[in-house]
Scaffold this active site. Structure first.
Site, PDB file in Angstrom:
ATOM      1  N   CYS A 163      -1.156  37.035  19.660  1.00 53.50           N
ATOM      2  CA  CYS A 163      -1.042  36.146  20.830  1.00 53.50           C
ATOM      3  C   CYS A 163      -1.623  36.802  22.074  1.00 53.50           C
ATOM      4  CB  CYS A 163       0.419  35.750  21.035  1.00 53.50           C
ATOM      5  SG  CYS A 163       1.586  37.102  20.915  1.00 53.50           S
TER       6      CYS A 163
HETATM    7  N1  NDP Z   1       5.916  34.581  17.461  1.00 56.40           N
HETATM    8  C1  NDP Z   1       4.677  34.639  17.964  1.00 56.40           C
HETATM    9  O1  NDP Z   1       4.428  34.310  19.136  1.00 56.40           O
HETATM   10  C2  NDP Z   1       3.544  35.076  17.112  1.00 56.40           C
HETATM   11  C3  NDP Z   1       3.743  35.607  15.856  1.00 56.40           C
HETATM   12  N2  NDP Z   1       2.669  36.056  15.140  1.00 56.40           N
HETATM   13  C4  NDP Z   1       2.848  36.670  13.838  1.00 56.40           C
HETATM   14  O2  NDP Z   1       3.252  35.668  12.897  1.00 56.40           O
HETATM   15  C5  NDP Z   1       4.157  36.225  11.952  1.00 56.40           C
HETATM   16  C6  NDP Z   1       5.455  35.429  12.008  1.00 56.40           C
HETATM   17  O3  NDP Z   1       5.994  35.570  13.312  1.00 56.40           O
HETATM   18  P1  NDP Z   1       7.286  34.794  13.792  1.00 56.40           P
HETATM   19  O4  NDP Z   1       7.209  33.370  13.388  1.00 56.40           O
HETATM   20  O5  NDP Z   1       7.461  35.120  15.201  1.00 56.40           O
HETATM   21  O6  NDP Z   1       8.420  35.525  12.903  1.00 56.40           O
HETATM   22  P2  NDP Z   1       9.849  35.013  12.473  1.00 56.40           P
HETATM   23  O7  NDP Z   1      10.688  36.233  12.318  1.00 56.40           O
HETATM   24  O8  NDP Z   1      10.297  33.956  13.410  1.00 56.40           O
HETATM   25  O9  NDP Z   1       9.592  34.361  11.039  1.00 56.40           O
HETATM   26  C7  NDP Z   1       9.286  35.108   9.891  1.00 56.40           C
HETATM   27  C8  NDP Z   1       9.275  34.184   8.696  1.00 56.40           C
HETATM   28  O10 NDP Z   1       8.931  34.893   7.511  1.00 56.40           O
HETATM   29  C9  NDP Z   1       9.935  34.629   6.498  1.00 56.40           C
HETATM   30  N3  NDP Z   1       9.948  35.765   5.573  1.00 56.40           N
HETATM   31  C10 NDP Z   1      10.416  37.012   5.807  1.00 56.40           C
HETATM   32  N4  NDP Z   1      10.225  37.783   4.702  1.00 56.40           N
HETATM   33  C11 NDP Z   1       9.607  37.004   3.781  1.00 56.40           C
HETATM   34  C12 NDP Z   1       9.173  37.230   2.443  1.00 56.40           C
HETATM   35  N5  NDP Z   1       9.322  38.409   1.835  1.00 56.40           N
HETATM   36  N6  NDP Z   1       8.613  36.193   1.763  1.00 56.40           N
HETATM   37  C13 NDP Z   1       8.488  34.978   2.355  1.00 56.40           C
HETATM   38  N7  NDP Z   1       8.886  34.702   3.611  1.00 56.40           N
HETATM   39  C14 NDP Z   1       9.438  35.718   4.325  1.00 56.40           C
HETATM   40  C15 NDP Z   1      11.186  34.418   7.327  1.00 56.40           C
HETATM   41  O11 NDP Z   1      12.218  33.779   6.622  1.00 56.40           O
HETATM   42  P3  NDP Z   1      13.433  34.590   5.906  1.00 56.40           P
HETATM   43  O12 NDP Z   1      13.606  35.886   6.657  1.00 56.40           O
HETATM   44  O13 NDP Z   1      14.610  33.686   6.013  1.00 56.40           O
HETATM   45  O14 NDP Z   1      12.978  34.810   4.510  1.00 56.40           O
HETATM   46  C16 NDP Z   1      10.608  33.520   8.414  1.00 56.40           C
HETATM   47  O15 NDP Z   1      10.380  32.227   7.900  1.00 56.40           O
HETATM   48  C17 NDP Z   1       4.345  37.699  12.335  1.00 56.40           C
HETATM   49  O16 NDP Z   1       3.462  38.487  11.610  1.00 56.40           O
HETATM   50  C18 NDP Z   1       3.976  37.714  13.807  1.00 56.40           C
HETATM   51  O17 NDP Z   1       3.543  38.964  14.182  1.00 56.40           O
HETATM   52  C19 NDP Z   1       1.389  35.913  15.596  1.00 56.40           C
HETATM   53  C20 NDP Z   1       1.136  35.388  16.817  1.00 56.40           C
HETATM   54  C21 NDP Z   1       2.205  34.933  17.685  1.00 56.40           C
HETATM   55  C1  X2W Z   2       7.267  39.295  22.999  1.00 55.08           C
HETATM   56  C2  X2W Z   2       6.891  40.027  21.724  1.00 55.08           C
HETATM   57  O1  X2W Z   2       7.686  40.779  21.183  1.00 55.08           O
HETATM   58  N1  X2W Z   2       5.671  39.813  21.246  1.00 55.08           N
HETATM   59  C3  X2W Z   2       5.193  40.420  20.042  1.00 55.08           C
HETATM   60  C4  X2W Z   2       3.782  39.978  19.752  1.00 55.08           C
HETATM   61  C5  X2W Z   2       3.717  38.755  18.885  1.00 55.08           C
HETATM   62  C6  X2W Z   2       2.299  38.516  18.321  1.00 55.08           C
HETATM   63  O2  X2W Z   2       1.309  38.013  18.708  1.00 55.08           O
HETATM   64  O3  X2W Z   2       1.935  38.965  17.417  1.00 55.08           O
HETATM   65  P1  X2W Z   2       1.433  39.749  16.182  1.00 55.08           P
HETATM   66  O4  X2W Z   2       2.662  40.445  15.828  1.00 55.08           O
HETATM   67  O5  X2W Z   2       1.006  38.766  15.192  1.00 55.08           O
HETATM   68  O6  X2W Z   2       0.361  40.660  16.524  1.00 55.08           O
HETATM   69  C7  X2W Z   2       5.195  41.944  20.136  1.00 55.08           C
HETATM   70  O7  X2W Z   2       4.923  42.497  21.189  1.00 55.08           O
HETATM   71  O8  X2W Z   2       5.373  42.571  19.090  1.00 55.08           O
END
Ligand code: NDP
Ligand code: X2W
Length: 340
Positions: A163
């Site tokens: 992000c």
């Molecule tokens: N939040 C953000 O703004 C952003 C996030 N990302 C990236 O996207 C990814 C997800 O982030 P985010 O949505 O915030 O994370 P969350 O912690 O909100 O969600 C993680 C998800 O993965 C699932 N999960 C965990 N372990 C497993 C497994 N072994 N097999 C299948 N499913 C699994 C969890 O469900 P459960 O634990 O119940 O199994 C949950 O649905 C991360 O890599 C993050 O870095 C990228 C850009 C922005």
């Molecule tokens: C506020 C906050 O904790 N932000 C996350 C970044 C989330 C994100 O973009 O993503 P990736 O993990 O996919 O790189 C962090 O700094 O780890």
């Protein structure tokens, strides 16, 4: 992979209960060319079997599917039947899943950071795990949709940008040839959904304030440097709001750079539907929240250039950018199914 208008593409989402995965599920469910063929969580997840709408009531009557536990049997089923696999899990889990699913017959779209850097050693240093599938790092196409459009049309594995890098790189990349040889400073503030849905001490409401973290050590620094090809000092901040990122970027331009030069550099986005640029604009998170836009504003005073970029971390910073990339891969207009 090509589609005809009568055909829809089977897409599954792993990590669908997370903040990024649930946004993605909503977009895929409404996408005219994609059929939502399954939504998954970990095998031992407390949420396995629950309808996604039980976790997110705003998805009632929008997504009716239950979250399925991802065991060996489900993984084999995905391997055989899915044409697009979105992965929105932790980085190390995503790396293992790509290793298990990658077979050249499907498009894998990884929203984690597991395929954004160049070498396995980067993962030990910045992510703290041993990368299981180094060959995938060469094959992955970086999914900054406005800049890697041609590469994305051929991709088998897409590494959706982080992000903070999305906001920072969209602001910085047009400027590369105009900047003096001085470090670029990026200060960026993120809403708390950036940290994911799993509870952590520092994301408790009572702990939230406005505070820097990851000083000189955040894993997005090498990602921004890799794709901008310039050294940056990147400092993320956690804010006490839910969603959105505002990046404030301080750079020095070369002596002879004019307002027209900067205007000309940003004209690269003139025909890009998801990036809106304004001279002397100060973008606000509320104007991009719940959308797939990146809003950029720039200000030049002598050689001092300040650029602001605002995105929704869960959309342009994750889910909508993932769909934008898939649209490009499928030969569709890039805005199909995007929240604009
Ligand atoms: N939040 C953000 O703004 C952003 C996030 N990302 C990236 O996207 C990814 C997800 O982030 P985010 O949505 O915030 O994370 P969350 O912690 O909100 O969600 C993680 C998800 O993965 C699932 N999960 C965990 N372990 C497993 C497994 N072994 N097999 C299948 N499913 C699994 C969890 O469900 P459960 O634990 O119940 O199994 C949950 O649905 C991360 O890599 C993050 O870095 C990228 C850009 C922005
Ligand atoms: C506020 C906050 O904790 N932000 C996350 C970044 C989330 C994100 O973009 O993503 P990736 O993990 O996919 O790189 C962090 O700094 O780890």
């Amino acid at each position: 992979m090509k589609i005809s208008s009568a055909e829809s593409i089977n897409a599954v989402i792993i990590g669908a209960s997370g903040y990024a995965g649930s946004e993605l599920t909503r977009l895929v469910a409404a996408h005219p060319a994609l059929a939502l063929a399954g939504i998954y969580v970990s095998e031992s997840s407390n949420d396995a079997g629950k309808p996604l709408a039980q976790l997110y009531p705003r998805l009632r009557d929008v997504v009716n599917q239950p979250l399925q536990p991802l065991g060996e049997q489900q993984l084999a089923h995905i391997k055989q039947t899915a044409q697009v696999v979105f992965i929105a899990t932790e980085h190390d889990v995503a790396a293992q899943l790509v290793s298990a699913l990658h077979d050249g017959n499907k498009l894998i779209v990884d929203l984690s950071g597991a395929h954004r850097l160049a070498a396995a050693s980067d993962y030990e240093r910045y992510y703290g795990f041993e990368h299981p599938f180094e060959a995938a790092l060469n094959q992955a196409v970086y999914g900054l949709a406005e800049w890697y459009t041609d590469e994305l049309t051929q991709a088998q594995l897409i590494a959706v940008p982080g992000c903070y890098p999305t906001a920072s790189l969209l602001a910085l990349k047009p400027l590369v040839s105009l900047l003096a040889n001085q470090p670029v400073i990026i200060n960026a503030v993120s809403g708390v959904t950036g940290a994911g849905r799993k509870p952590k001490q520092n994301t408790l409401g009572a702990e939230l304030s406005l505070q820097a973290y990851g000083v000189f050590s955040h894993r997005h620094q090498p990602e921004i440097e890799r794709y901008s090809a310039m050294p940056v000092v990147f400092t993320p901040h956690l804010g006490n709001f839910k969603r959105g990122i505002l990046a404030s970027i301080y750079a020095t331009v070369a002596d002879d750079v004019s307002h027209q030069d900067v205007e000309q550099a940003f004209s690269v986005y003139q025909k890009q539907p998801c990036v809106r640029v304004g001279h002397q604009h100060t973008p606000a998170i509320q104007d991009v929240e719940h959308t797939g836009y990146c809003d950029i504003g720039w200000h030049l005073n002598g050689c001092q250039l300040i650029v602001f970029a605002a995105i929704d971390n869960l959309l342009k910073g994750a889910a909508s950018q993932a769909v934008q990339c898939v649209n490009l891969r499928l030969g569709l207009p890039q805005t199909v199914g995007l929240p604009l």
